[in-house]
Design an enzyme around this catalytic site. Structure first.
Site, short mmCIF file in Angstrom:
data_model
loop_
_atom_site.label_atom_id
_atom_site.label_comp_id
_atom_site.label_asym_id
_atom_site.label_seq_id
_atom_site.Cartn_x
_atom_site.Cartn_y
_atom_site.Cartn_z
N HIS A 48 -8.05 -36.96 15.76
CA HIS A 48 -8.36 -36.76 14.35
C HIS A 48 -7.42 -37.53 13.44
CE1 HIS A 48 -10.22 -34.58 11.03
NE2 HIS A 48 -9.02 -34.36 10.54
N HIS A 98 -15.92 -32.00 8.44
CA HIS A 98 -15.31 -30.74 8.84
C HIS A 98 -16.26 -30.08 9.81
CE1 HIS A 98 -11.97 -27.95 7.20
NE2 HIS A 98 -11.45 -29.04 7.71
#
Length: 736
Positions: A48, A98
Site C-alpha cells: 500500500h 479504501h
C-alpha cells in the site's frame, strides 16, 4: 537506546514482510529491528505504501503536459484550469481506494476513504470543492452486496454532506467477481492559487514539527499492512479493529484551520496523516526534504493513555495533520489551531541526521535511516503471463437469447449496471457550495462553475468486464469514456488520475492484466494529451473465489470556456434532428451488457481502437457543444445505441422516432458496445456543421412525441416513455 525485546522473522512475516525483506531491513540497520522499527518498516515496505509490485511500470505513464502544475509524488496532482490564459487558478485532484476496509466495515471504510482523499486535497492548500465515487459490488441478488452498497453509500454521504463538499458524480457496477472484494474508490477536487499552494517536504534544520487535529487512538492500527496489502479471507470480521473511524466535523475544522495557516503564511510544509499514520507522514516529509526528523511519542495527544510507542507511530486515527513551521511562528500556529479547536502540539524537530529517530521522553526507542525506510524498499519485477484458460466464469443468464429488441431494451434499462442511480445520488448533496452547474443525470460529466464564468468538468469511469476481456484495449476504452463524457459537457481534458484495482500481482495472470492495462492507459492518455498527475494502486483484491475484474478506474478533469454553454444529455425541442456520430459500423456484442444478460462468457480480446479517429470525433462533439449548435450530446456506453437514445429521451422527457438503415446485425447496431459513438441532437444546420468537420455523421430521425421508436432492419423497438421510466427505476426496488 533502551533495552527492548527484539521481535524475530516470524513477527515480521505476521506483519506482512517476507523473510528476505526482514533480512534486508536488518542489513540496512546493521542489526535486528526492535518492535518500533519493525512496525514502521512493515508499513513503509507494504504494498500500500511502497508500491513494490507496481512502481516500475507506473514510471511508464505520461506525467507531463501543458496544464500540469504538479505531477505524481505529492499528496495530489494539480493542473492549471487555463493553461493558455492568464488565470492563476489551479485544480488539485486525486482518486484513492479504501477497498479492503470497506469490505470489512463498509460505513466507516467508505467514510474514511472520503475523509482521506479530502485531506490529500487541502494538504496542498486547496479548498475541496467536489467528490466523485467509483463503486463495485457483487450482483445485487446477493444479500452481502446489497448490505455493502447500502452502508458504503451511507458512509460516503455522511462524510461528504457533513463536510459541506458536494458529491457531483460517480459510477456503480455490479459483477460477480466483486462479491468477495468490493471496490470503493473516492476522487476529490479542490481549488488553489499558485502562491498559496504548499508542498510536503520538511525543510529547515531546527524547525519544529506540529501535530494537530484529532487525538491518537488504536483505531486503524495496521490498516496499510493488514488490510490494504493482502488478500482477504474468512477471518475478515476479526480485522474490524484495523478499520479507521472518521469524524467529518473534526475534518471540517481542519480544513479551515489549514487554509487560515496558509493564508497567514505560517507554514513551511504540510502533510496529512493517512495510511501508516505518523510513520508515513513524517518519514515521507523527511525523504522529500532530504533531512532527518526526531519525534517524541510522549508528546502526542492520546485518546488512550496506555499506548505503546509502536502503536502511536502506526495508528491510522483520522483527521490529523502534520506541519513544519519556523520557531518564531510556533505560538501563532498553535493559537490558530486552538481557535479552530484542533489543538496543535509540537512533537518533533527537523534534523540534519537523515534519520527517523523516535523518542519516548528521553528514551530513544527507534532509529532508522530515512533512505532505508522510505526509498530502499525492494521493487519487484512482475512476471506477466497471459492466462491459457479463462479466469472468470460466464455469468448466469437472465435474458433469453430470443427476446425481442423491445424486450431486450427494457431488460437492459432495468439491469443493475444501467438502471438509474438516482436512489443512490439522492443520498448525496450535489449542490452545496453553489458551484454545481450540471448534476448527476443532466450531463455525462459533472460541471462546476469557476469565478470567471468558465467551468471545470469531471468524470470517473471504468468497465471492468471489458478490461477483463482485453486489459490493454479495455484500459484505453476507460480513458476514452472519461474523455467522451467531458466532450459531451464541452470540456477538453487537462489531466488524469487513476486507481489501479487488481488481484494478486505475484500471480502471472494478474501481472499480465496489470502490465497490459497500464500500457493501454499510457497510450490513451498520451493520445488524449491528458497526462497522469497522480493516483493510487490497490492490489491483492482477491479471495478464495478468484480475482476481481481488473479495474483501472480513470478520473479525468477538463475545462470549458463558458460554463453556461455546458452540454446536456437529454433531447430538447420537438423537431430537432437526431444523429449518430462516430460509428461507421456497428460494434460487436461481445463483452457488452447484453452479452452478460445472455450469460455469455468473455471473449478473448476486443476490437482494436483507432485512437486518432475516436479523439477526432470527441473534438468535433466538444466544439458543437461549446458553440451551442448541438442541443444535446450523449456518448454511447453500456447497453449500446438504443440505451443511449432511451437515456436521452428520459432526461429530456420527450420521445423520438429513428431509423437505422439495413444493418447487417440489428442487435449489434442497437446494443453493441465500443468507443467513439455519440447520440446528438440539434437543428439541421448544426448536424450539417458537425458532418463538415470530417467525422462520420448519420441523421436517423427527429425528436418528438412520448414514445421511443427505433427501426433497425427487421427489428422494431417501440416503447412509451412511461414504460421506459418504470424499467429504468429498477434499482430503487432493490435499494429502497
Amino acid at each position: 537506546m533502551s533495552e527492548i525485546t527484539l521481535p524475530g522473522v516470524e513477527d515480521a512475516i505476521a506483519l506482512g514482510l517476507t523473510a528476505d525483506e526482514y533480512a534486508l531491513v536488518s542489513d540496512k540497520l546493521g542489526r535486528a529491528p526492535n518492535q518500533v522499527e519493525l512496525a514502521m518498516f512493515s508499513l513503509m515496505w507494504s504494498e500500500h505504501c511502497a508500491y513494490k509490485h507496481s512502481k516500475k511500470i507506473l514510471r511508464t505513464l505520461p506525467t507531463e503536459g501543458a496544464a500540469v502544475v504538479m505531477g505524481p509524488g505529492e499528496n495530489a496532482g494539480a493542473v492549471s484550469v487555463d493553461p493558455d490564459g492568464d488565470s492563476d487558478l489551479i485544480c488539485v485532484f486525486k482518486v484513492e481506494s479504501h477497498n479492503h476496509p470497506s469490505a470489512v466495515e463498509p460505513f466507516q471504510g467508505a467514510a474514511t476513504g472520503v475523509g482521506g482523499i479530502l485531506r490529500d486535497i487541502f494538504a496542498l492548500g486547496a479548498r475541496p470543492i467536489a467528490i466523485l465515487d467509483s463503486l463495485r459490488f457483487g450482483e445485487p441478488t446477493s444479500e452481502r452486496s446489497r448490505y455493502l452498497l447500502d452502508r458504503a453509500v451511507a458512509g460516503i454521504g455522511h462524510y461528504g454532506n457533513s463536510m459541506g463538499v458536494p458529491t457531483i458524480g460517480g459510477e456503480v457496477y455490479f459483477e460477480g467477481p466483486y462479491e468477495t472484494n468490493c471496490l470503493v474508490n473516492a476522487m476529490a477536487m479542490g481549488l488553489v492559487t499558485q502562491e498559496t499552494m504548499i508542498k510536503s517536504a520538511a525543510v529547515g534544520v531546527g524547525n519544529p514539527i506540529i501535530l494537530f487535529g484529532a487525538s491518537t487512538g488504536r483505531d486503524g492500527i495496521g490498516g496499510a499492512s493488514v488490510l490494504a496489502s493482502a488478500e482477504l479471507g474468512d477471518d475478515d470480521a476479526d480485522k474490524r479493529p484495523t478499520v479507521q473511524v472518521g469524524d467529518p466535523f473534526e475534518e471540517a475544522k481542519l480544513v479551515e484551520c489549514c487554509l487560515e495557516l496558509l493564508a497567514e503564511g505560517l507554514l513551511v510544509s504540510l502533510q496529512d496523516l493517512g495510511a501508516a499514520g505518523l510513520t508515513s507522514s513524517a518519514s515521507e516529509m523527511a525523504s522529500k526534504g532530504e533531512v532527518g526528523i526526531d519525534i517524541d511519542v510522549a508528546k502526542v495527544p492520546l485518546r488512550e493513555g496506555d499506548m505503546e510507542p509502536f502503536e502511536i507511530m502506526v495508528s491510522e486515527s483520522q483527521e490529523r495533520m502534520l506541519c513544519v513551521c519556523t520557531p518564531e511562528n510556533v505560538d501563532a500556529v498553535v493559537a490558530i489551531t486552538d481557535k479552530w479547536e484542533v489543538h496543535g502540539t509540537v512533537i518533533g524537530t527537523v534534523t540534519d541526521t537523515r534519520a527517523m529517530r523516535i523518542f519516548r521522553g528521553n528514551d530513544l526507542v527507534g532509529e532508522m535511516p530515512v533512505e532505508a525506510l522510505v526509498d530502499d524498499c525492494p521493487l519487484y519485477d512482475l512476471q506477466p503471463e497471459k492466462p491459457s484458460a479463462p479466469l472468470y466464469a460466464a455469468p448466469e443468464a437472465t435474458l433469453d437469447g430470443g427476446a425481442s429488441a423491445t424486450d431486450t431494451l427494457l431488460a437492459l434499462l432495468a439491469s443493475p449496471n444501467i438502471a438509474s442511480r438516482l436512489p443512490l445520488f439522492e443520498q448525496y448533496d450535489c449542490i452545496v457550495q453553489s458551484r454545481t452547474m450540471r448534476r448527476p443525470g443532466e450531463c455525462d460529466a459533472a460541471v462546476l462553475a469557476l469565478p470567471d464564468g468558465s467551468g471545470l468538468a469531471a468524470s470517473i469511469d471504468c468497465n471492468g468486464r471489458r478490461v477483463a476481456a482485453d486489459p490493454y484495449t479495455g484500459a484505453i476504452e476507460a480513458a476514452l469514456e472519461c474523455a467522451a463524457n467531458l466532450a459531451c459537457a464541452g470540456a477538453k481534458p487537462l489531466g488524469t488520475t487513476n486507481n489501479l484495482n487488481f488481484g494478486n500481482p505475484e500471480k502471472p495472470e494478474i501481472a499480465w492484466q496489470l502490465t497490459e492495462a497500464v500500457r493501454g492507459l499510457g497510450d490513451a492518455c498520451r493520445a488524449l494529451e491528458a497526462p497522469i498527475v497522480g493516483g493510487n494502486v490497490s492490489l491483492y483484491n482477491q479471495g478464495a473465489d478468484g480475482p476481481i475484474y481488473p479495474t483501472p478506474v480513470v478520473g479525468m478533469v477538463g475545462a470549458l470556456p463558458d460554463v453556461d454553454a455546458a452540454g446536456v444529455l437529454g433531447f430538447g425541442e420537438e423537431g430537432d434532428q437526431v444523429a449518430l456520430v462516430g460509428w461507421e459500423a456497428a460494434p460487436p456484442l461481445a463483452a457488452s451488457e447484453l452479452a452478460k444478460l445472455r450469460g455469455e462468457a468473455l471473449p478473448d480480446g476486443l476490437p482494436e481502437v483507432d485512437l486518432d479517429a475516436v479523439i477526432a470525433v470527441q473534438a468535433a462533439v466538444r466544439e458543437g457543444v461549446r458553440d451551442g449548435s448541438l442541443a444535446s450530446a450523449h456518448d454511447i456506453a453500456e447497453g449500446g445505441f438504443a440505451v443511449a437514445v432511451a437515456e436521452a429521451c428520459l432526461a429530456g422527457d420527450i420521445g423520438v422516432t429513428l431509423k437505422l438503415d439495413a444493418p447487417d446485425d440489428a442487435f449489434a447496431a442497437l446494443f453493441g458496445e465500443g468507443p467513439g459513438g455519440f447520440v446528438v441532437s440539434g437543428d439541421a444546420e448544426a448536424i450539417e456543421a458537425l458532418a463538415a468537420k470530417g467525422v462520420p455523421v448519420r441523421i436517423l430521425g427527429e425528436v418528438g412525441g412520448d414514445v421511443l421508436t427505433i427501426a433497425a432492419g427487421d427489428e422494431l423497438v417501440t416503447v412509451p416513455l412511461e414504460q421506459l421510466a418504470a424499467g429504468h427505476a429498477a434499482l430503487a426496488k432493490l435499494f429502497p
